[in-house]
Scaffold this motif. Structure first.
Motif, short mmCIF file in Angstrom:
data_model
loop_
_atom_site.label_atom_id
_atom_site.label_comp_id
_atom_site.label_asym_id
_atom_site.label_seq_id
_atom_site.Cartn_x
_atom_site.Cartn_y
_atom_site.Cartn_z
N HIS A 161 0.84 -1.16 0.01
CA HIS A 161 -0.20 0.04 0.04
C HIS A 161 0.84 1.03 0.13
O HIS A 161 0.76 2.30 -0.87
CB HIS A 161 -1.13 -0.09 1.22
N LEU A 169 -1.66 -1.48 -5.63
CA LEU A 169 -2.61 -1.28 -4.75
C LEU A 169 -3.46 -2.39 -4.65
O LEU A 169 -3.99 -2.80 -3.91
CB LEU A 169 -3.42 0.05 -5.50
N TYR A 228 -1.99 -5.03 -2.49
CA TYR A 228 -2.34 -4.82 -1.00
C TYR A 228 -3.66 -5.56 -0.45
O TYR A 228 -3.59 -5.97 0.57
CB TYR A 228 -2.14 -3.05 -0.81
N ARG A 229 -4.51 -5.40 -1.41
CA ARG A 229 -5.93 -5.85 -1.15
C ARG A 229 -5.89 -7.15 -0.95
O ARG A 229 -6.29 -7.95 0.05
CB ARG A 229 -7.01 -5.38 -1.79
#
Length: 212
Positions: A12, A155, A158-159
């Protein structure tokens, strides 16, 4: 804290660094969705209000300040410092179609009907769809710069890593949060096509293009 959460947090932070460096070095925010950045800033504002009321750890506080500051800086760079380079014509996603459902859902489905809890829940729902204006913009323009693709991949990673974090916590600690897990799954699904194109095109030196 576990290795998956730490890796997710680092991904992130890496995504944020990529985005800010891209804007600052090129002196341009071309290809970046200002609407997605506004949504992310709103996510952090509503999620981290407890920064002033609850202390968890130094790591936790530093990360909260980092996300709040970086999101504010990104919005400033896009809408003030380099606003002349912002492509408003292609960044045309109607974010009210995301904000209103997320707000209503957070009022209806939450862990506790208090101001702080509803705002936290709203931030979780909103984060799961905040990237849609950016993906819509890439689809509308037909392609994304490599640096923008790297930002989106970091991004999305990260999730995805946070999903593994929740699996780990369930196995080791018997802890789970259905709201966060549901939102995380939705967000990861939104990245699936992008992940495939990133691996098959960007990593091979080709431009990333999303189907219209």
């Amino acid at each position: 804290m576990n290795i998956f959460r730490l890796a997710g947090d680092l991904a992130h932070v890496f995504a944020i660094i990529i985005l800010l460096l891209k804007i600052w070095k090129t002196r341009s925010c071309a290809g970046i969705s200002g609407k997605s950045q506004i949504l992310f800033a709103l996510v952090y504002l509503t999620r981290y209000l407890d920064l002033f009321t609850t202390y968890v750890s130094l790591y936790n506080s530093v990360m909260k300040v980092l996300f709040l500051a970086s999101s504010g800086a990104t919005v400033y760079l896009m809408y003030v410092k380099f606003r002349a380079t912002y492509d408003r014509n292609h960044d045309s996603f109607r974010i009210e179609f995301l904000l209103v459902p997320c707000l209503l859902l957070s009022l209806l489905i939450n862990h506790e009907f208090t101001v702080m809890e509803v705002l936290w829940t709203f931030s979780i729902y909103l984060e799961s769809v905040a990237i849609l204006p950016q993906l819509f913009m890439v689809s509308k323009t037909g392609e994304a710069e490599s640096i923008t693709s790297h930002y989106l991949f970091a991004l999305g990673s990260y999730r995805a890593l946070y999903l593994l974090n929740w699996v780990y916590r369930y196995i080791v600690e018997s802890h789970y949060d259905l709201i966060a897990i549901f939102a995380g799954i939705v967000q990861t699904i939104l990245y699936c096509d992008f992940f495939y194109l990133y691996i098959t095109k960007v990593l091979k030196g080709k431009k990333l293009q999303l189907p219209a």
